[in-house]
Design a protein around this motif. Structure first.
Motif, PDB file in Angstrom:
ATOM      1  N   UNK A  27     -19.957  68.682  60.685  1.00  0.00           N
ATOM      2  CA  UNK A  27     -21.083  67.982  60.050  1.00  0.00           C
ATOM      3  C   UNK A  27     -22.397  68.383  60.701  1.00  0.00           C
ATOM      4  N   UNK A  28     -22.402  68.551  62.008  1.00  0.00           N
ATOM      5  CA  UNK A  28     -23.614  68.985  62.702  1.00  0.00           C
ATOM      6  C   UNK A  28     -24.059  70.354  62.205  1.00  0.00           C
ATOM      7  N   UNK A  29     -23.093  71.254  62.018  1.00  0.00           N
ATOM      8  CA  UNK A  29     -23.410  72.605  61.512  1.00  0.00           C
ATOM      9  C   UNK A  29     -23.972  72.532  60.098  1.00  0.00           C
ATOM     10  N   UNK A  34     -26.875  75.896  61.616  1.00  0.00           N
ATOM     11  CA  UNK A  34     -26.978  76.612  62.876  1.00  0.00           C
ATOM     12  C   UNK A  34     -26.233  77.939  62.864  1.00  0.00           C
ATOM     13  N   UNK A  35     -26.683  78.857  63.712  1.00  0.00           N
ATOM     14  CA  UNK A  35     -25.934  80.088  63.957  1.00  0.00           C
ATOM     15  C   UNK A  35     -24.699  79.739  64.788  1.00  0.00           C
ATOM     16  N   UNK A  36     -23.759  80.680  64.890  1.00  0.00           N
ATOM     17  CA  UNK A  36     -22.464  80.386  65.514  1.00  0.00           C
ATOM     18  C   UNK A  36     -22.596  79.852  66.944  1.00  0.00           C
ATOM     19  N   UNK A 164     -15.672  78.657  66.123  1.00  0.00           N
ATOM     20  CA  UNK A 164     -16.426  78.856  64.895  1.00  0.00           C
ATOM     21  C   UNK A 164     -15.812  80.004  64.091  1.00  0.00           C
ATOM     22  N   UNK A 165     -15.590  79.764  62.797  1.00  0.00           N
ATOM     23  CA  UNK A 165     -15.053  80.795  61.913  1.00  0.00           C
ATOM     24  C   UNK A 165     -16.094  81.876  61.624  1.00  0.00           C
ATOM     25  N   UNK A 166     -15.643  83.062  61.169  1.00  0.00           N
ATOM     26  CA  UNK A 166     -16.590  84.124  60.813  1.00  0.00           C
ATOM     27  C   UNK A 166     -17.616  83.703  59.768  1.00  0.00           C
ATOM     28  N   UNK A 167     -17.257  82.746  58.888  1.00  0.00           N
ATOM     29  CA  UNK A 167     -18.214  82.288  57.865  1.00  0.00           C
ATOM     30  C   UNK A 167     -19.109  81.168  58.387  1.00  0.00           C
ATOM     31  N   UNK A 168     -19.090  80.949  59.711  1.00  0.00           N
ATOM     32  CA  UNK A 168     -19.932  79.982  60.429  1.00  0.00           C
ATOM     33  C   UNK A 168     -19.476  78.530  60.290  1.00  0.00           C
TER      34      UNK A 168
END
Length: 291
Positions: A27-29, A34-36, A164-168
């Motif tokens: 949820x924060x992302x 945000x970036x990774x 963090x996944x590659x899709x952020x």
């Protein structure tokens, strides 16, 4: 919802609090885009705030963690209520850095290694309690451990992690606090240190399906742990129009009247959830009259 569990050793000498904070970090992302590496940093600090907030006693109590380092992410602030529901803000949400020497996200590089960690506990006293320590690593978990040792004299081990996944998006996030109560024996301390050394990274455990209960069992292996309590927590902001109005009133009559003259509409966004509140020039004039 994220699950938080608190366990205690059979003889009451060691307490472990653990959380699967995947939903909180996710949820924060989503809110802050945000970036990774920044997702990892704010996810860790929000997780720490949740763990520490859950230790508060009063219904209206809260804890604020402010990490002010010299890294490109700038200041990061996480706040939690006494139930363990956190919210977080970061000054610079987009930071791109190479992976560190271990091939992982360089949280230390984003946060910085110079600066301070401030912990403010509002527990209903006339003045909030505030403790502050220099940043010791910028990895956040070590800084939380240092805070407890220096400011509260509680021997503590803290683990925090965000994958963090590659899709952020966030794959997994979690944390734990293991704390020694007064009277712990050298034998107990040695066994606990061994347990912690043998534990995989908390984010790896959560990603592999470990529950907070299982994290507590691993941390307190050999101590016959018993669950004290458990709760479901979430990323939660307590902003409201009334709170924003109080913040505007604190600017003073002159400032509010100037704002009312400069533009017909004023937009105020909450730092923690990005919710936007709109005030007309008449609204501002009305607020100014209350100053």
């Amino acid at each position: 919802m994220s699950k938080l569990v608190r366990s205690i050793s059979e003889n009451g000498g060691i307490v472990c609090t653990a959380i699967d904070s995947t939903d909180i970090a996710a949820r924060a992302e989503q809110i802050h885009c945000t970036s990774a590496v920044v997702t990892a940093a704010i996810g860790r600090l929000a997780t720490a705030a949740s763990l520490m907030g859950s230790q508060l006693k009063g219904e209206e109590d809260s804890v604020t963690l402010r990490l002010a380092g010299d890294g490109p992410a700038g200041s990061i602030i996480a706040v939690s209520d006494s139930k363990g529901n956190p919210r977080v803000y970061v000054q610079n949400p987009i930071v791109e850095l190479p992976l560190n020497q271990y091939g992982k996200l360089d949280v230390k590089g984003a946060v910085g290694t110079q600066g301070y960690l401030q912990v403010i506990k509002d527990i209903g006293l006339k003045e909030p309690y505030a403790g502050q320590i220099p940043i010791v690593s910028g990895e956040i978990a070590e800084d939380i451990t240092s805070y407890f040792a220096v400011s509260e004299q509680i021997p503590t081990v803290c683990g925090l992690g965000v994958l963090v996944n590659p899709d952020l998006t966030v794959k997994a996030a979690g944390g734990y606090l293991v704390q020694l109560m007064p009277g712990a024996t050298d034998e107990e301390i040695d066994r606990l240190e061994q347990n912690v050394r043998e534990m995989p990274a908390i984010s790896k455990l959560i990603a592999e399906g470990a529950t907070p209960e299982q994290v507590c069992e691993r941390a307190l292996a050999g101590f016959a742990p018993q669950i004290l309590d458990e709760a479901y927590v979430e990323y939660r902001c307590n902003c409201s129009r009334e709170r924003i109005e109080r913040a505007l009133i604190s600017l003073g009559k002159k400032e509010l009247n100037e704002m009312a003259q400069e533009q017909e509409k004023t937009e105020v966004a909450c730092h923690f959830c990005n919710k936007k509140y709109h005030f007309s020039s008449e609204d501002l004039k009305t607020l100014a009259e209350t100053c």
